[in-house]
Motif scaffolding. Structure first.
Motif, PDB file in Angstrom:
ATOM      1  N   THR A  75       0.824  -1.205   0.000  1.00  0.00           N
ATOM      2  CA  THR A  75       0.000   0.000   0.000  1.00  0.00           C
ATOM      3  C   THR A  75       0.856   1.252   0.000  1.00  0.00           C
ATOM      4  OG1 THR A  75      -0.113  -0.100   2.419  1.00  0.00           O
ATOM      5  CG2 THR A  75      -1.884  -1.175   1.188  1.00  0.00           C
ATOM      6  N   ARG A  76       2.141   1.095   0.276  1.00  0.00           N
ATOM      7  CA  ARG A  76       3.066   2.222   0.221  1.00  0.00           C
ATOM      8  C   ARG A  76       4.445   1.710  -0.164  1.00  0.00           C
ATOM      9  NH1 ARG A  76       3.890   3.740   6.635  1.00  0.00           N
ATOM     10  NH2 ARG A  76       4.392   1.647   7.375  1.00  0.00           N
ATOM     11  N   LEU A  77       5.261   2.597  -0.685  1.00  0.00           N
ATOM     12  CA  LEU A  77       6.578   2.216  -1.178  1.00  0.00           C
ATOM     13  C   LEU A  77       7.605   2.374  -0.069  1.00  0.00           C
ATOM     14  CD1 LEU A  77       8.207   1.318  -3.625  1.00  0.00           C
ATOM     15  CD2 LEU A  77       8.577   3.722  -4.166  1.00  0.00           C
ATOM     16  N   GLU A  78       8.185   1.259   0.346  1.00  0.00           N
ATOM     17  CA  GLU A  78       9.220   1.292   1.372  1.00  0.00           C
ATOM     18  C   GLU A  78      10.020  -0.007   1.277  1.00  0.00           C
ATOM     19  OE1 GLU A  78       6.400  -0.482   4.959  1.00  0.00           O
ATOM     20  OE2 GLU A  78       7.258   1.521   5.118  1.00  0.00           O
ATOM     21  N   VAL A  79      11.196  -0.001   1.887  1.00  0.00           N
ATOM     22  CA  VAL A  79      12.009  -1.213   1.953  1.00  0.00           C
ATOM     23  C   VAL A  79      11.624  -1.965   3.222  1.00  0.00           C
ATOM     24  CG1 VAL A  79      14.336  -2.150   2.058  1.00  0.00           C
ATOM     25  CG2 VAL A  79      13.889  -0.094   0.713  1.00  0.00           C
ATOM     26  N   PRO A  80      11.029  -3.160   3.095  1.00  0.00           N
ATOM     27  CA  PRO A  80      10.642  -3.906   4.300  1.00  0.00           C
ATOM     28  C   PRO A  80      11.858  -4.230   5.157  1.00  0.00           C
ATOM     29  CG  PRO A  80       9.644  -4.850   2.319  1.00  0.00           C
ATOM     30  CD  PRO A  80      10.658  -3.853   1.859  1.00  0.00           C
ATOM     31  N   ALA A  81      11.639  -4.370   6.444  1.00  0.00           N
ATOM     32  CA  ALA A  81      12.734  -4.682   7.367  1.00  0.00           C
ATOM     33  C   ALA A  81      13.392  -6.001   6.971  1.00  0.00           C
ATOM     34  CB  ALA A  81      12.200  -4.769   8.797  1.00  0.00           C
ATOM     35  N   GLY A  82      14.724  -5.967   6.879  1.00  0.00           N
ATOM     36  CA  GLY A  82      15.460  -7.174   6.520  1.00  0.00           C
ATOM     37  C   GLY A  82      15.619  -7.399   5.042  1.00  0.00           C
ATOM     38  N   PHE A  83      15.144  -6.466   4.209  1.00  0.00           N
ATOM     39  CA  PHE A  83      15.212  -6.633   2.764  1.00  0.00           C
ATOM     40  C   PHE A  83      15.974  -5.472   2.132  1.00  0.00           C
ATOM     41  CE2 PHE A  83      11.761  -9.201   4.184  1.00  0.00           C
ATOM     42  CZ  PHE A  83      11.832 -10.342   3.390  1.00  0.00           C
ATOM     43  N   CYS A  84      16.278  -5.637   0.857  1.00  0.00           N
ATOM     44  CA  CYS A  84      17.110  -4.660   0.149  1.00  0.00           C
ATOM     45  C   CYS A  84      16.303  -3.782  -0.799  1.00  0.00           C
ATOM     46  CB  CYS A  84      18.205  -5.385  -0.636  1.00  0.00           C
ATOM     47  SG  CYS A  84      19.330  -6.348   0.404  1.00  0.00           S
ATOM     48  N   PHE A  85      15.097  -4.186  -1.151  1.00  0.00           N
ATOM     49  CA  PHE A  85      14.304  -3.438  -2.128  1.00  0.00           C
ATOM     50  C   PHE A  85      12.852  -3.343  -1.686  1.00  0.00           C
ATOM     51  CE2 PHE A  85      17.818  -5.074  -4.664  1.00  0.00           C
ATOM     52  CZ  PHE A  85      18.143  -3.983  -5.465  1.00  0.00           C
ATOM     53  N   GLY A  86      12.203  -2.305  -2.200  1.00  0.00           N
ATOM     54  CA  GLY A  86      10.756  -2.187  -2.122  1.00  0.00           C
ATOM     55  C   GLY A  86      10.253  -1.852  -3.516  1.00  0.00           C
ATOM     56  N   PHE A  87       9.177  -2.503  -3.937  1.00  0.00           N
ATOM     57  CA  PHE A  87       8.674  -2.329  -5.297  1.00  0.00           C
ATOM     58  C   PHE A  87       7.183  -2.027  -5.299  1.00  0.00           C
ATOM     59  CE2 PHE A  87      12.291  -5.241  -5.832  1.00  0.00           C
ATOM     60  CZ  PHE A  87      13.001  -4.585  -6.829  1.00  0.00           C
ATOM     61  N   MET A  88       6.768  -1.247  -6.283  1.00  0.00           N
ATOM     62  CA  MET A  88       5.352  -1.075  -6.611  1.00  0.00           C
ATOM     63  C   MET A  88       5.230  -1.063  -8.131  1.00  0.00           C
ATOM     64  SD  MET A  88       3.666   1.639  -3.901  1.00  0.00           S
ATOM     65  CE  MET A  88       2.041   1.288  -4.559  1.00  0.00           C
ATOM     66  N   LEU A  99       3.755  -9.265 -11.931  1.00  0.00           N
ATOM     67  CA  LEU A  99       5.030  -8.636 -12.271  1.00  0.00           C
ATOM     68  C   LEU A  99       5.683  -8.040 -11.030  1.00  0.00           C
ATOM     69  CD1 LEU A  99       4.140  -6.926 -15.668  1.00  0.00           C
ATOM     70  CD2 LEU A  99       5.456  -9.013 -15.295  1.00  0.00           C
ATOM     71  N   ARG A 100       4.882  -7.484 -10.129  1.00  0.00           N
ATOM     72  CA  ARG A 100       5.451  -6.977  -8.883  1.00  0.00           C
ATOM     73  C   ARG A 100       6.019  -8.124  -8.048  1.00  0.00           C
ATOM     74  NH1 ARG A 100       4.456  -6.675  -3.598  1.00  0.00           N
ATOM     75  NH2 ARG A 100       5.558  -4.985  -2.537  1.00  0.00           N
ATOM     76  N   LYS A 101       5.303  -9.239  -8.004  1.00  0.00           N
ATOM     77  CA  LYS A 101       5.802 -10.383  -7.240  1.00  0.00           C
ATOM     78  C   LYS A 101       7.123 -10.869  -7.816  1.00  0.00           C
ATOM     79  CE  LYS A 101       4.271 -14.684  -5.153  1.00  0.00           C
ATOM     80  NZ  LYS A 101       3.085 -15.480  -4.795  1.00  0.00           N
ATOM     81  N   PHE A 102       7.249 -10.850  -9.133  1.00  0.00           N
ATOM     82  CA  PHE A 102       8.509 -11.229  -9.775  1.00  0.00           C
ATOM     83  C   PHE A 102       9.650 -10.335  -9.288  1.00  0.00           C
ATOM     84  CE2 PHE A 102      11.326  -9.964 -13.328  1.00  0.00           C
ATOM     85  CZ  PHE A 102      12.065 -11.144 -13.455  1.00  0.00           C
ATOM     86  N   LEU A 103       9.429  -9.012  -9.285  1.00  0.00           N
ATOM     87  CA  LEU A 103      10.475  -8.090  -8.844  1.00  0.00           C
ATOM     88  C   LEU A 103      10.789  -8.276  -7.362  1.00  0.00           C
ATOM     89  CD1 LEU A 103       9.418  -4.810 -10.701  1.00  0.00           C
ATOM     90  CD2 LEU A 103      11.322  -6.334 -11.259  1.00  0.00           C
ATOM     91  N   VAL A 104       9.754  -8.501  -6.546  1.00  0.00           N
ATOM     92  CA  VAL A 104       9.975  -8.702  -5.107  1.00  0.00           C
ATOM     93  C   VAL A 104      10.855  -9.925  -4.859  1.00  0.00           C
ATOM     94  CG1 VAL A 104       8.829  -9.351  -2.953  1.00  0.00           C
ATOM     95  CG2 VAL A 104       7.886  -7.517  -4.348  1.00  0.00           C
ATOM     96  N   ARG A 105      10.569 -11.009  -5.559  1.00  0.00           N
ATOM     97  CA  ARG A 105      11.329 -12.229  -5.337  1.00  0.00           C
ATOM     98  C   ARG A 105      12.750 -12.119  -5.904  1.00  0.00           C
ATOM     99  NH1 ARG A 105       7.839 -16.409  -3.344  1.00  0.00           N
ATOM    100  NH2 ARG A 105       6.446 -15.186  -2.032  1.00  0.00           N
ATOM    101  N   VAL A 106      12.924 -11.426  -7.023  1.00  0.00           N
ATOM    102  CA  VAL A 106      14.271 -11.198  -7.552  1.00  0.00           C
ATOM    103  C   VAL A 106      15.072 -10.335  -6.570  1.00  0.00           C
ATOM    104  CG1 VAL A 106      15.600 -10.054  -9.374  1.00  0.00           C
ATOM    105  CG2 VAL A 106      13.672 -11.518  -9.970  1.00  0.00           C
ATOM    106  N   GLY A 107      14.429  -9.282  -6.043  1.00  0.00           N
ATOM    107  CA  GLY A 107      15.111  -8.405  -5.091  1.00  0.00           C
ATOM    108  C   GLY A 107      15.471  -9.088  -3.793  1.00  0.00           C
ATOM    109  N   ALA A 108      14.774 -10.182  -3.462  1.00  0.00           N
ATOM    110  CA  ALA A 108      15.063 -10.914  -2.226  1.00  0.00           C
ATOM    111  C   ALA A 108      16.090 -12.017  -2.435  1.00  0.00           C
ATOM    112  CB  ALA A 108      13.771 -11.517  -1.662  1.00  0.00           C
ATOM    113  N   HIS A 109      16.499 -12.262  -3.693  1.00  0.00           N
ATOM    114  CA  HIS A 109      17.454 -13.328  -3.988  1.00  0.00           C
ATOM    115  C   HIS A 109      18.873 -12.840  -3.727  1.00  0.00           C
ATOM    116  CE1 HIS A 109      19.684 -16.393  -6.213  1.00  0.00           C
ATOM    117  NE2 HIS A 109      18.586 -17.118  -6.225  1.00  0.00           N
TER     118      HIS A 109
END
Length: 492
Positions: A11-24, A118-128
């Protein structure tokens, strides 16, 4: 153990705790470049990163679906052994919507699904752990559309397969059964064959599960429509009853009033039922679709791993043959040439083993990650399904709050107390001619209602037949998919 991605909604753009990226990913819109050019869909991407070397502010770009396809192919090419998250598949409906031939609700739902996927794709790539450092990902999120177009034309994949050009795979074919049957030398291949069989079986069962759950969501949607029609019919009956019993009950609520109110309440059920169907489609079916595609990616990566093992063993088998030829050779010059060939093949073998070991380590790591993400997502799926059922039940109960008590307050009257018009007598509503006209009107109305009911029955039978045909078609598709997978396994 690496951390798991957070639920793929934002619902908002931010980097979740423990992660390197936030995507929308949002604002999908169709672009028409010219009268003779084919329109295409564009998606707005916003990203923030906490990775050194990346921009500190919000990155904003617009990308086409084909850009996501290119990005994924580059990641697969540059990072062998990594299981790259899937993107949604192309469909005929998507192509029709792309060129403006479809404006249906199904097409709008497809665009919404693709945006979320497509957002889920970016989220999972950013978490790899490896993929998030890919230079091509940085290009994708920070450079202009013109730059991406140029990269797509000049670069089709940055990773050259270690077996490319050597002819090894072409000379050996892809028949691995001989190695697998050799219990003394086929342990690694057997291990990956078991993994491949597991993923293949999982994909088949997920296809069946998606088909069954799709039928459940469709039936709920149809149920909502029929309940609304039932409510209208019930309210109509209540109106007739109230009109006929007018004046018989001076106070209190009549049976007709109760039927009318209950019919109105039944109509209100359609809204939460439609909403429940939409929630199930969005959260449950999309998760299943993601893992069906994910299983395809895992299977492809395992096949590449098996080819690496096969190639190494083929080259290893050629070394003793060359050594035997060298030992039997009487020509000094020929023996020197064979020694050089042996040294070259041994170097090639060492390089292939190095690639095989790197590939195997990365694939084992990502295969374990695949299991962790799957367990996480399926737990979320079950929890979500449970919460949806509770929410839906509460919404239905809220629609009928107080109706049971209201039904008990209905005044019961004797049939004799209900005014019954008789021909040839006058009453408060008119003379005998008026009564006869009213009876004819009632007869015509009842006849019309009978015809409408018959029409609805025929329509219901038609829809049931269509559902049966659709179910048979899906079953046939599943059967063909299973046959294709079996054929592919036999080929591999």
């Amino acid at each position: 153990m690496s951390s798991l991605p957070t639920p793929d909604t934002a619902t908002r753009l931010e980097v979740p705790a423990g992660f390197c990226f936030g995507f929308m990913v949002s604002d999908p819109h169709r672009v028409s470049p010219g009268a003779m050019a084919v329109p295409y869909w564009v998606y707005s991407i916003q990203a923030v990163a906490s990775v050194p070397g990346w921009p500190t502010g919000t990155m904003k770009v617009e990308r086409r679906f084909s850009d996501f396809v290119w990005l994924r192919s580059m990641l697969v090419g540059y990072y062998p052994g990594c299981i790259v998250p899937p993107i949604p598949e192309k469909t005929l409906l998507g192509v029709m919507e792309k060129v403006g031939l479809s404006g249906s609700d199904e097409a709008a739902e497809l665009v919404g699904h693709r945006t979320r996927a497509l957002r889920k794709f970016l989220v999972r790539v950013g978490a790899h752990a490896r993929l998030r450092h890919a230079p091509v990902l940085k290009e994708f999120l920070t450079t202009s559309e013109k730059h991406i177009r140029g990269q797509q034309k000049s670069r089709t994949g940055g990773y050259e397969h270690p077996l490319a050009g050597s002819g090894i795979i072409a000379r050996t074919s892809v028949d691995l059964q001989g190695f697998i049957d050799d219990s003394a030398d086929g342990g690694a291949l057997m291990e990956w064959k078991k993994a491949y069989d597991y993923v293949r079986s999982m994909r088949i069962q997920l296809l069946m599960l998606r088909s069954r759950f799709g039928a459940v969501a469709y039936a709920r949607q149809e149920s909502a429509t029929h309940i609304g029609q039932f409510g209208k019919a019930l309210a109509t009956v209540g109106g007739i009853e109230s009109k006929h019993a007018a004046g018989a009950i001076p106070t209190g609520k009549s049976c007709g009033d109760m039927l009318t109110q209950l019919g109105a309440q039944a109509e209100t059920i359609t809204t939460p039922t439609h909403q429940e169907s939409e929630r199930e489609r969005r959260h449950i079916l999309e998760t299943l679709a993601y893992y069906i595609r994910m299983c395809e990616g895992v299977s492809d990566t395992i096949i590449q791993m098996r080819k690496h093992i096969h190639a190494c063993r083929h080259v290893a088998a050629t070394i003793p043959k060359l050594q035997a030829k060298r030992d039997a050779c009487q020509d000094g010059n020929r023996k020197v040439k064979l020694c050089e060939d042996i040294q070259s093949v041994e170097e090639e073998y060492a390089g292939l083993c190095h690639h095989r070991d790197d590939f195997s380590r990365q694939l084992k790591h990502d295969f374990a990650r695949f299991h962790r993400e799957k367990a996480y997502d399926f737990k979320q799926l079950c929890t979500t399904w449970h919460d949806f059922q509770l929410q839906y039940s509460n919404e239905i109960l809220a629609c009928f709050a107080g109706e049971d008590a209201a039904a008990r307050d209905v005044d019961l009257i004797a049939v004799a107390d209900v005014p019954v018009p008789r021909a040839g007598t006058s009453g408060a509503n008119g003379d005998a001619d008026g009564t006869a006209a009213a009876e004819r009107s009632d007869a015509e109305r009842l006849d019309a209602e009978r015809k409408e009911a018959e029409k609805e029955r025929v329509e219901a039978e038609r829809k049931a037949e269509e559902e049966r045909v659709e179910a048979e078609r899906k079953a046939e598709e599943e059967r063909k998919a299973e046959e294709e997978l079996k054929a592919e396994e036999e080929r591999v």
